[in-house]
Design a protein around this motif. Sequence first.
Motif, PDB file in Angstrom:
ATOM      1  N   VAL A  65       0.857  -1.179   0.000  1.00 39.55           N
ATOM      2  CA  VAL A  65       0.000   0.000   0.000  1.00 39.55           C
ATOM      3  C   VAL A  65       0.897   1.233   0.000  1.00 39.55           C
ATOM      4  CG1 VAL A  65      -1.703   1.353   1.298  1.00 39.55           C
ATOM      5  CG2 VAL A  65      -1.932  -1.135   1.160  1.00 39.55           C
ATOM      6  N   THR A  67       1.343   5.465  -2.142  1.00 34.25           N
ATOM      7  CA  THR A  67       0.761   6.533  -2.958  1.00 34.25           C
ATOM      8  C   THR A  67       1.469   6.608  -4.300  1.00 34.25           C
ATOM      9  OG1 THR A  67       2.253   8.153  -1.929  1.00 34.25           O
ATOM     10  CG2 THR A  67       0.064   7.895  -0.957  1.00 34.25           C
ATOM     11  N   ARG A  83      -3.851   7.034  -3.159  1.00 32.93           N
ATOM     12  CA  ARG A  83      -3.513   5.849  -2.371  1.00 32.93           C
ATOM     13  C   ARG A  83      -3.995   4.599  -3.093  1.00 32.93           C
ATOM     14  NH1 ARG A  83      -5.721   3.773   3.267  1.00 32.93           N
ATOM     15  NH2 ARG A  83      -7.632   4.587   2.369  1.00 32.93           N
ATOM     16  N   GLY A  85      -3.218   0.032  -3.698  1.00 36.78           N
ATOM     17  CA  GLY A  85      -2.629  -1.214  -3.231  1.00 36.78           C
ATOM     18  C   GLY A  85      -2.245  -2.084  -4.404  1.00 36.78           C
ATOM     19  N   SER A 141      -4.536   2.190   5.890  1.00 37.78           N
ATOM     20  CA  SER A 141      -3.483   1.619   5.048  1.00 37.78           C
ATOM     21  C   SER A 141      -2.890   0.346   5.638  1.00 37.78           C
ATOM     22  CB  SER A 141      -2.378   2.651   4.811  1.00 37.78           C
ATOM     23  OG  SER A 141      -2.854   3.732   4.037  1.00 37.78           O
TER      24      SER A 141
END
Length: 331
Positions: A65, A67, A83, A85, A141
């Motif tokens: 995870v 940005t 953001r 994953g 997160s």
Amino acid sequence: MTIHAYAAKAPKQPLAPFEYEPGPLGENEVEVAVTHCGVCHSDLSMSDNEWGITTYPLVPGHEVVGTIAALGRNVKHLSAGQRVGVGWLCGSCGDCEWCNRGKGHLCAEQRGTIVGHHGGYADRVRSDARYALPIPDAIASADAAPLMCAGSTVYTPIVHQGVRAGMRTAVIGIGGLGHLAIQYLSKFGTEVTAISGTSSKEAEARKLGATDFLLSQDLAKAASRFDVILDTVSGDLPWPALVDALRPEGKLVICGVPASELKMGAFPMIAMERAVVGGRLGSAEDSRDMLRFSAQHKIKPMIESFGMKDINQALDHVRSGKVRYRAVLTA
């Protein structure tokens, strides 16, 4: 730009600091600044080359995870700073029968985040933009990281095998996968039985959503009881007893990797049209749906947190089997 990471340089060795140059960013890729990364048992298997497919040096980490730090010129659906994953897969061909059906996880050219590719035990990681999935605001997160692999690994077969409200289901193993499987099956509206080798897990399993509890040594008492059984443990189990525990047309879903070949009689499956099927992390579409469902129903993993610099401590903790139930690294 140099990427700073921790890499395995040989089997069964501690991870060590490692730097590499990733080269130009592909036009359909994104570069993710890592904030969190889960520690999955598959990272240990790849680090130790248990599956015979590891190339060294290897940067593990496939529950990422972070940005968006950079975008390829063709990437329009994501934005800098967003953001996202990245899970076990970081790419596929995008044009085969399976990719066109939304099943890129079955693509012959699927690309693993830590298979011939450096993963998320690093300050940055790269991925095909289609496999960098936006994280819903409702999911923290640190909680999102294990969902990128463990969450999708149990959620996907629940959907693919047609699980629906009112079914009688069971989960074998209350661990890294199992504790999430119980939550998902409960929120799908099924009657969930947790199956474990130790009675000490009962209270926790019920708190997670199990409606019943069964010791694995008592499987004989569950003949013809379940529509779907999810096996989430890595190891050998009493396979004939599990098949017998299925109702007619029931399915035993293998999510954990057995230690040896499955041995079970054919007649109990033929007579009741039972099936044994594989269950695994799904496509980008499956994982996106899993994140939406998790946010909607407030499903999250139980985690223990470590700093990225404490990577070897975290790996040893997972290797020991003492983690409850997922370890997460914070950059």
